[in-house]
Design a protein around this motif. Sequence first.
Motif, PDB file in Angstrom:
ATOM      1  N   GLY A  34     -17.356  -0.762  26.860  1.00  0.00           N
ATOM      2  CA  GLY A  34     -16.062  -0.749  27.530  1.00  0.00           C
ATOM      3  C   GLY A  34     -15.404   0.614  27.471  1.00  0.00           C
ATOM      4  O   GLY A  34     -14.826   1.091  28.465  1.00  0.00           O
ATOM      5  N   GLN A  35     -15.470   1.254  26.319  1.00  0.00           N
ATOM      6  CA  GLN A  35     -14.868   2.579  26.173  1.00  0.00           C
ATOM      7  C   GLN A  35     -15.541   3.593  27.094  1.00  0.00           C
ATOM      8  O   GLN A  35     -14.888   4.470  27.665  1.00  0.00           O
ATOM      9  CB  GLN A  35     -14.984   3.041  24.723  1.00  0.00           C
ATOM     10  N   LEU A  56     -14.709  -1.016  43.410  1.00  0.00           N
ATOM     11  CA  LEU A  56     -13.569  -0.525  42.630  1.00  0.00           C
ATOM     12  C   LEU A  56     -13.929   0.745  41.872  1.00  0.00           C
ATOM     13  O   LEU A  56     -13.122   1.692  41.799  1.00  0.00           O
ATOM     14  CB  LEU A  56     -13.103  -1.599  41.647  1.00  0.00           C
ATOM     15  N   ILE A  57     -15.143   0.770  41.312  1.00  0.00           N
ATOM     16  CA  ILE A  57     -15.564   1.954  40.559  1.00  0.00           C
ATOM     17  C   ILE A  57     -15.662   3.165  41.481  1.00  0.00           C
ATOM     18  O   ILE A  57     -15.232   4.272  41.125  1.00  0.00           O
ATOM     19  CB  ILE A  57     -16.906   1.693  39.856  1.00  0.00           C
ATOM     20  N   GLU A  81      -6.504   5.948  39.306  1.00  0.00           N
ATOM     21  CA  GLU A  81      -7.897   5.872  38.812  1.00  0.00           C
ATOM     22  C   GLU A  81      -7.950   5.251  37.422  1.00  0.00           C
ATOM     23  O   GLU A  81      -8.790   4.393  37.139  1.00  0.00           O
ATOM     24  CB  GLU A  81      -8.491   7.282  38.795  1.00  0.00           C
ATOM     25  N   GLY A  82      -7.025   5.658  36.536  1.00  0.00           N
ATOM     26  CA  GLY A  82      -6.996   5.105  35.196  1.00  0.00           C
ATOM     27  C   GLY A  82      -6.691   3.619  35.199  1.00  0.00           C
ATOM     28  O   GLY A  82      -7.278   2.846  34.433  1.00  0.00           O
ATOM     29  N   PHE A  83      -5.764   3.197  36.075  1.00  0.00           N
ATOM     30  CA  PHE A  83      -5.421   1.772  36.176  1.00  0.00           C
ATOM     31  C   PHE A  83      -6.622   0.951  36.640  1.00  0.00           C
ATOM     32  O   PHE A  83      -6.920  -0.114  36.081  1.00  0.00           O
ATOM     33  CB  PHE A  83      -4.252   1.602  37.156  1.00  0.00           C
ATOM     34  N   ILE A  84      -7.317   1.448  37.663  1.00  0.00           N
ATOM     35  CA  ILE A  84      -8.472   0.716  38.192  1.00  0.00           C
ATOM     36  C   ILE A  84      -9.575   0.602  37.135  1.00  0.00           C
ATOM     37  O   ILE A  84     -10.137  -0.474  36.904  1.00  0.00           O
ATOM     38  CB  ILE A  84      -9.013   1.397  39.466  1.00  0.00           C
ATOM     39  N   ALA A 123      -9.360   0.830  33.864  1.00  0.00           N
ATOM     40  CA  ALA A 123      -8.955  -0.034  32.756  1.00  0.00           C
ATOM     41  C   ALA A 123      -9.163  -1.495  33.129  1.00  0.00           C
ATOM     42  O   ALA A 123      -9.630  -2.300  32.310  1.00  0.00           O
ATOM     43  CB  ALA A 123      -7.494   0.225  32.383  1.00  0.00           C
ATOM     44  N   THR A 124      -8.837  -1.845  34.375  1.00  0.00           N
ATOM     45  CA  THR A 124      -9.030  -3.220  34.843  1.00  0.00           C
ATOM     46  C   THR A 124     -10.513  -3.581  34.886  1.00  0.00           C
ATOM     47  O   THR A 124     -10.927  -4.637  34.415  1.00  0.00           O
ATOM     48  CB  THR A 124      -8.409  -3.389  36.246  1.00  0.00           C
TER      49      THR A 124
END
Length: 595
Positions: A148-149, A34-35, A97-100, A102-103
């Motif tokens: 996380g950030q 995913l990354i 990309e942002g959605f992935i 964040a998940t």
Amino acid sequence: MAKQTDKQLAPERPATDFSSLKDLLAFCKPYYPLIIISLVLAMAGAIFSIVAPDLLSQMTDLITEGLMASINLDAVVRIGLLLVLLYGLSFLFNFVEGFIMATVTQRVSKKLRKDISKKINRLPLRYFDSTTTGDVLSRVTNDVDILGQTLNQSLSTLVTAVTMFIGSLIMMFYTNWVMALSAILSTFIGFGLMTFIISKSQGYFAEQQRSLGQLNGHIEEIYTGHDVVKAYNGEQIAKKDFDEINTRLYDSAWKSQFISGLMMPLMMFIGNFGYVVVCLVGAVLTMNGSISFGVIVAFMLYVRLFTQPLQQMAQAATSLQSTAAASGRVFEFLTEDELEAEDDKLINMDQVKGKVDFQHVAFGYTEEKTIIKDFNISIEAGQKVAIVGPTGAGKTTLINLLMRFYEVSSGAILIDDVPIRKLTREQVHDLFSMVLQDTWLFEGTVRDNIVYTQEGVTDERVKEVCQAVGLHHFIEAMPEGYDTVLDDTVTLSTGQKQLMTIARAMIKIAPLVILDEATSSVDTRTEVLIQQAMDKLTENKTSFVIAHRLSTIKNADLILVMKDGDVMETGTHQELLDKQGFYADLYNSQFEDVS
């Protein structure tokens, strides 16, 4: 309090370096697909943005040429639509990309907290003797949040910035090498300054995270014992310790934030300086006919695309320093030595009578200092055993060994002739009901607090136990009775809290009972009721009672008198008084103190 404070003010470990990020990368391995997809999307979005200036250059040249004759609107519209498509795809890719990320970020943070929670249960008490609760909490909250950030923002930002930087560099040389060199030289100084600042600021970020953990530990410790601090006028000492830690946090945070704050103004200055250089050089080349006006427009955008990544890389590098410090603290905790694995222990004790034997038991919290030396005693099932002695005699340590909170240095402890080392810790804990001197109640109903982990307990059984300890009438008088939620709005006395923990121990069907100063916080009348209830409810159970008030253990079947880790005397209350030995001196001295 002083002991914890000394630990907090102890010398610090060396600053965390970027090698600690390897542990974070290894932890994220299940999410690599995913990354990678996310980072590829970020790169694609960046590439679309890099191609756009060349199209804008073509559009500008078409418009400039059209001013002399007529503008080719079809070509301009075609390029414009292509630009809209490119920018639209760039937005879409960045959105996905942002959605992935964040998940992935939330899943990693959740798993980290879950692993830390499991780790806490696998750590020996020895670890918590040398680490403040606040410091552990800081690792679970602040440090995990920072990790996380970084995953959510800094990683994708760094990849986008590198792609932008390399892509704009290629496009600049492709468009015009003279203009490219001019733009690069004008921003080259940014690399040197950024590298220098990062090398100087890394230690401040590590110190900031350590100081934050110490501050949390100090606050948790002081406010937990706030009444004691005030009663002993310890506010000034507590304030002095707080100020020292807070000053260290201020110094490290100020330096780290100041240095990180220099990045943006520095990069903005270099970017603006690059605009000026591009305009001057572009004007000269245009006058010579070497380039068109559209090339200058393109380079104005390329300079932004070239310098902006420098700003982003500087921010990402700053964030990675905090991340490296946080990662070092989190994974240092996760790699602490754990309790011995017990998967191979298959003994299951179903019918436990409660016979306990200590055979040549020796123990010390450190190798240099032995507290219990060659301890031997045999306790029959169903006996009530009182353990008495001066402070530091080893009474609580003996119970900790019996519960396997600590392991004996040598010798063995047996229950029904089975060494407890052959049982799992969970099995040993199931054999005991335990009441500590320090009460613990959680936010939940009265019934939930009393039943706790026990299943299938009827309301009648709960009421029976509460009646036995003298709690029933008090609970019935509460707003919701046994369904009253114990939160900040409910005020309980220390004695009432202790009675609830005693009721919790009684509700558990266990063959052995431990009471560590269980009646120390109740009044004399309640103490008598508890003694009567305990005598009734501990029938046919082996019970261990640690008591300083010797008047409470007169009916014990066996009294162990301890001093300096050794059993000085054994016997019943009357037998020990008749010996006129150490126990008799302790007993008589209490009455002399009272009189």
